[in-house]
Design a protein around this motif. Structure first.
Motif, short mmCIF file in Angstrom:
data_model
loop_
_atom_site.label_atom_id
_atom_site.label_comp_id
_atom_site.label_asym_id
_atom_site.label_seq_id
_atom_site.Cartn_x
_atom_site.Cartn_y
_atom_site.Cartn_z
N UNK A 318 4.37 12.08 -0.55
CA UNK A 318 3.41 12.50 0.47
C UNK A 318 3.06 13.98 0.31
N UNK A 319 4.07 14.81 0.07
CA UNK A 319 3.82 16.24 -0.12
C UNK A 319 2.97 16.49 -1.35
N UNK A 320 3.28 15.80 -2.44
CA UNK A 320 2.51 15.97 -3.67
C UNK A 320 1.07 15.50 -3.49
N UNK A 321 0.89 14.37 -2.82
CA UNK A 321 -0.47 13.86 -2.58
C UNK A 321 -1.27 14.82 -1.71
N UNK A 322 -0.63 15.39 -0.70
CA UNK A 322 -1.32 16.35 0.16
C UNK A 322 -1.73 17.58 -0.64
N UNK A 323 -0.83 18.07 -1.48
CA UNK A 323 -1.13 19.27 -2.27
C UNK A 323 -2.32 19.04 -3.20
N UNK A 324 -2.34 17.91 -3.88
CA UNK A 324 -3.42 17.63 -4.83
C UNK A 324 -4.72 17.33 -4.09
N UNK A 325 -4.63 16.83 -2.87
CA UNK A 325 -5.85 16.55 -2.10
C UNK A 325 -6.66 17.81 -1.83
N UNK A 326 -6.03 18.97 -1.96
CA UNK A 326 -6.77 20.22 -1.80
C UNK A 326 -7.91 20.37 -2.79
N UNK A 327 -7.83 19.66 -3.93
CA UNK A 327 -8.91 19.72 -4.91
C UNK A 327 -10.22 19.19 -4.35
N UNK A 328 -10.13 18.31 -3.36
CA UNK A 328 -11.33 17.74 -2.76
C UNK A 328 -12.11 18.77 -1.97
N UNK A 341 -7.92 10.92 -8.69
CA UNK A 341 -7.15 10.18 -9.70
C UNK A 341 -5.66 10.49 -9.58
N UNK A 342 -5.32 11.77 -9.47
CA UNK A 342 -3.91 12.15 -9.40
C UNK A 342 -3.27 11.63 -8.12
N UNK A 343 -3.99 11.71 -7.00
CA UNK A 343 -3.44 11.17 -5.74
C UNK A 343 -3.17 9.68 -5.87
N UNK A 344 -4.10 8.94 -6.46
CA UNK A 344 -3.89 7.50 -6.65
C UNK A 344 -2.69 7.23 -7.54
N UNK A 345 -2.52 8.02 -8.59
CA UNK A 345 -1.37 7.86 -9.48
C UNK A 345 -0.07 8.11 -8.73
N UNK A 346 -0.05 9.15 -7.90
CA UNK A 346 1.15 9.46 -7.11
C UNK A 346 1.48 8.31 -6.17
N UNK A 347 0.47 7.78 -5.49
CA UNK A 347 0.71 6.68 -4.56
C UNK A 347 1.18 5.42 -5.28
N UNK A 348 0.62 5.15 -6.45
CA UNK A 348 1.05 3.98 -7.22
C UNK A 348 2.50 4.15 -7.67
N UNK A 349 2.85 5.35 -8.16
CA UNK A 349 4.22 5.59 -8.60
C UNK A 349 5.21 5.44 -7.44
N UNK A 350 4.84 5.97 -6.27
CA UNK A 350 5.73 5.84 -5.11
C UNK A 350 5.84 4.39 -4.66
N UNK A 351 4.72 3.67 -4.65
CA UNK A 351 4.75 2.26 -4.24
C UNK A 351 5.62 1.44 -5.17
N UNK A 352 5.54 1.71 -6.47
CA UNK A 352 6.38 0.98 -7.43
C UNK A 352 7.85 1.28 -7.19
N UNK A 353 8.17 2.54 -6.90
CA UNK A 353 9.57 2.90 -6.65
C UNK A 353 10.10 2.28 -5.37
N UNK A 354 9.23 2.09 -4.38
CA UNK A 354 9.67 1.57 -3.08
C UNK A 354 9.70 0.05 -3.01
N UNK A 355 9.02 -0.62 -3.93
CA UNK A 355 8.96 -2.09 -3.86
C UNK A 355 9.43 -2.75 -5.16
N UNK A 356 8.82 -2.38 -6.28
CA UNK A 356 9.18 -3.03 -7.54
C UNK A 356 10.61 -2.71 -7.95
N UNK A 357 11.00 -1.44 -7.86
CA UNK A 357 12.36 -1.07 -8.27
C UNK A 357 13.41 -1.79 -7.41
#
Length: 742
Positions: A318-328, A341-357
């Motif tokens: 969440x912190x990383x996504x917020x920081x990168x959202x500043x680019x908008x 793109x980077x925000x989506x990648x961060x969210x996908x990586x977190x979702x995989x860690x919280x569900x797939x792993x």
């Protein structure tokens, strides 16, 4: 919420795995080009442009007024244009090129009336008399598919043209150049850099993951999540690129972050699961965790893991996504696209860690802790034990003693070091470069250099003025432009529709350097009796820099406020949250300082190649700074939240800091090490913008993992002691719902 998520995944692990498998297959189909043109086919050579600026308006005016189509140029070298029989030798190529669908003109100096003696032939003849140009122009109204086919056919025929001259000029060579070839070469370079980086860095990352998790099966889980996140993340990039322009360099950055974040988040989850499972099965073989379905001990371990490590992953992401959202908020669309793109990648990586792993943990279950070929490896048990506080490293213990015994000295030393590393950032000179970013060995860069050196009249001027006037008035005003101190020459004005274009050549070969920027400012300051738009690389660079300087403070403030709120909720301490926010800012600035030292001054050109462009690329700094800040703040939050948890359990502040550091330093350092290893793939890339992003992020992550998390934050917590928890009482009312949610 997170405990409930763990229970749900534990009940339906195979459904979760299959769902992610389907998403990854779709991702590979989209990003790999099985459906459509793939991620690399969607991206462009986009550079930051300031919307609404004079340079952007002028570029749009030129685009609307242009009546000619794309062109392809061949620089013929090693040929004397006066050699007998050359004109006849060119005839077959002229005929073949003119017959290609969509070609409206084939121009070379020998084909003009009176040949090379025609004044119009001068721009097509090399200054040294050993070459000439062949220019092929296409119709402007060709469809996309027809234009692509025509460009490919023209390029192929021009490439073989020097062979037609072998009888009259045996040493003839040639370089073909065009806008579409720049795009193709950049795409190839991005793919090559991505493959080379993966080949060099993934083995290092694999060793680190294996050493920390202790077994092949356990280490395979984060890599499975990383592979899935990579496929889905690049598919997300494909979707964004279908809507707006995405620079080609973002593909590699997105891939590295997808792999690095997924591996890091996966390590946190798997490591915590192994701890929880050991605690449950070592005492009574899990008899106290029996359930109706599945292995009760495994299910309970997953539930505990998602409630603890899952919470840490979610907060960090969440912190990383917020920081990168500043680019908008910065303005340029290409930076906003990179941010999305980077925000989506961060969210996908977190979702995989919280569900797939967790789902894979349930499927593999106790096999992860049972001895065997794929289970825990004896050779890494010692390091694994250190990661779970079953052994102590004397060297680290010595560092801990220094932090505990002399915290003021540690804080002062760390702040002094950070100040030294941050200082170069104050001298940053932002650039918006063009083909200079291509490797020195790139064909299109060689083409443009040959064009600029041998055919100055045919090369584009660094600065151009679009004037809404007639040719006579433009000529009179151009004479004033020619008197400016930084101007070397002014091209004769030419008409383009209802506008006049005046080429201005600065007294410098650097199209974006200080001299070219001065020309832009001086021309804009001239009083013109008609409306003008100054365009070109230096003009775009000037406008983008001004926009970023105007908007960056607002974007930084917005990111800081939201990040501080997240830190307050996670730690329950105003003092520690402000400290983490400050250190993360310093880490990001230190990354910018590394860019200045390495690229702006060119001090490491001998190591990285001729990478210096006289400044720091705007897109590189704009992407690297928020990512560095977000990574530092996220991992800092994980450490401080652990300290807060121990303090709330009754530990003194200094004891809580010492215990939290001892329990987490191996794991968090290994997570950072994996990310630094993968970022090394960017450092060795051929594209300068990727090198810059890699250097900035690697320096920031390394600094954060060592100086900040190992020394500064624990020492600061010890120094502050009771003051560390100022504001905890009133924050508790806000945090209680969050704790229950967790």
């Amino acid at each position: 919420m997170f405990a409930r998520l763990g229970r749900t995944v534990a009940l339906h692990p195979r459904i979760v795995v299959v769902a992610w498998l389907v998403l990854s297959v779709l991702g590979v189909a989209l990003a790999g080009g099985v459906v459509g043109d793939g991620a690399l086919g969607r991206v462009t050579t986009a550079t930051p442009v300031a919307p609404g600026s004079q340079s952007a308006q002028g570029a749009q005016v030129l685009a609307d007024a242009r009546t000619s189509g794309p062109s392809v140029t061949l620089v013929v070298q090693g040929v004397d244009p006066t050699v007998e029989g050359l004109d006849d030798a060119l005839d077959p190529a002229r005929t073949a090129l003119a017959a290609i669908t969509g070609v409206v003109g084939v121009y070379d100096p020998l084909g003009l009336p009176d040949g090379i003696t025609n004044p119009a032939a001068a721009p097509l003849l090399a200054l040294d008399g050993q070459g000439f140009l062949v220019v092929v122009e296409l119709a402007p109204d060709l469809g996309e598919g027809a234009q692509e086919a025509s460009l490919e056919a023209v390029t192929a025929r021009l490439t073989t043209l020097p062979q037609d001259l072998a009888a009259v000029a045996p040493g003839a060579t040639g370089i073909v150049g065009a806008d579409h070839l720049v795009q193709e070469e950049l795409t190839v370079e991005v793919g090559r850099d991505l493959g080379t980086g993966a080949l060099l860095t993934l083995p290092v990352a694999a060793v680190l993951v294996l050493l920390v998790l202790g077994g092949l099966l356990a280490a395979a889980i984060p890599f499975a999540a990383a592979a899935v996140a990579l496929a889905v993340g690049l598919a997300a990039l494909w979707v964004v690129a279908a809507v707006t322009d995405v620079d080609a360099s973002v593909v590699t950055v997105a891939a590295v972050l997808a792999l690095g974040l997924s591996l890091g988040y996966g390590m946190l989850v798997v490591h915590r699961f192994l701890d929880e499972l050991h605690d449950l099965v070592d005492e009574d073989d899990g008899a106290g965790s029996r359930r109706r379905r599945g292995d009760g001990a495994v299910a309970e371990a997953v539930e505990r893991t998602t409630a603890t490590a899952g919470w840490t992953v979610a907060c960090s992401a969440a912190v990383l996504a917020v920081a990168v959202s500043g680019l908008l908020l910065l303005g340029p669309r290409v930076l906003a696209a990179a941010g999305v793109v980077v925000v989506l990648v961060v969210l996908v990586a977190a979702a995989a860690a919280l569900t797939l792993v967790p789902a894979l943990l349930v499927v593999l279950g106790r096999r992860l802790v049972q001895p065997g070929v794929l289970g825990p490896l004896p050779g890494v048990r010692t390091l694994r034990a250190r990661a779970v506080q079953r052994a102590r490293d004397p060297r680290v213990s010595a560092v801990r003693s220094q932090v505990r015994g002399r915290p003021w000295w540690v804080v002062a030393g760390c702040m002094l070091l950070l100040g030294v590393l941050v200082a170069p950032a104050s001298r940053v000179d932002l650039r918006v470069s063009g083909t200079e970013l291509l490797p020195a060995t790139a064909t299109q860069r060689a083409f443009l250099e040959a064009l600029a050196a041998g055919y100055p009249a045919a090369s584009s001027p660094a600065v151009a003025v679009v004037a809404e006037t007639d040719l006579e008035q433009a000529q009179a005003w151009a004479e004033q432009v020619a008197t400016l101190e930084a101007v070397a020459s002014v091209d004769a004005p030419t008409t383009m529709g209802s506008y006049v274009v005046i080429g201005v050549r600065p007294a410098s070969t650097d199209p974006g350097g200080a001299v070219a920027q001065r020309v832009v400012r001086d021309v804009r300051a001239l009083d013109a009796p008609f409306e003008i738009w100054v365009v070109g690389q230096a003009a775009e660079q000037t406008d983008v820099t001004q926009m970023l300087k105007a908007r960056a403070p607002l974007a930084a403030a917005a990111v800081a406020v939201v990040t501080l709120a997240l830190l307050l909720l996670a730690t329950g301490s105003v003092t520690l949250s402000v400290a983490a926010l400050g250190t993360s800012t310093l880490v990001a600035l230190a990354g910018a300082g590394a860019l200045v030292v390495v690229f702006q001054t060119g001090r490491l050109d001998a190591l990285l190649g001729p990478a210096a462009t006289g400044g720091v690329e705007t897109s590189a700094l704009a992407i690297a700074a928020p990512v560095a800040f977000g990574l530092s703040a996220g991992y800092g939050m994980a450490l401080l939240a652990r300290i807060a948890e121990l303090h709330e359990a009754g530990r003194r502040t200094d004891v809580a800091a010492r215990v939290a550091r001892r329990r987490s330093w191996v794991l968090l350092t290994a997570v950072s090490g994996v990310l630094v290893a993968l970022l090394g793939g960017l450092v060795v890339a051929d594209l300068v913008v990727l090198q810059e992003i890699g250097v900035a992020l690697a320096a920031a992550v390394l600094l954060d993992a060592t100086v900040v998390r190992l020394l500064l934050l624990p020492a600061a917590t010890t120094v502050l002691a009771g003051q560390s928890w100022w504001g905890a009482a009133w924050l508790a009312r806000l945090r209680d719902p969050l704790v229950r949610l967790r």
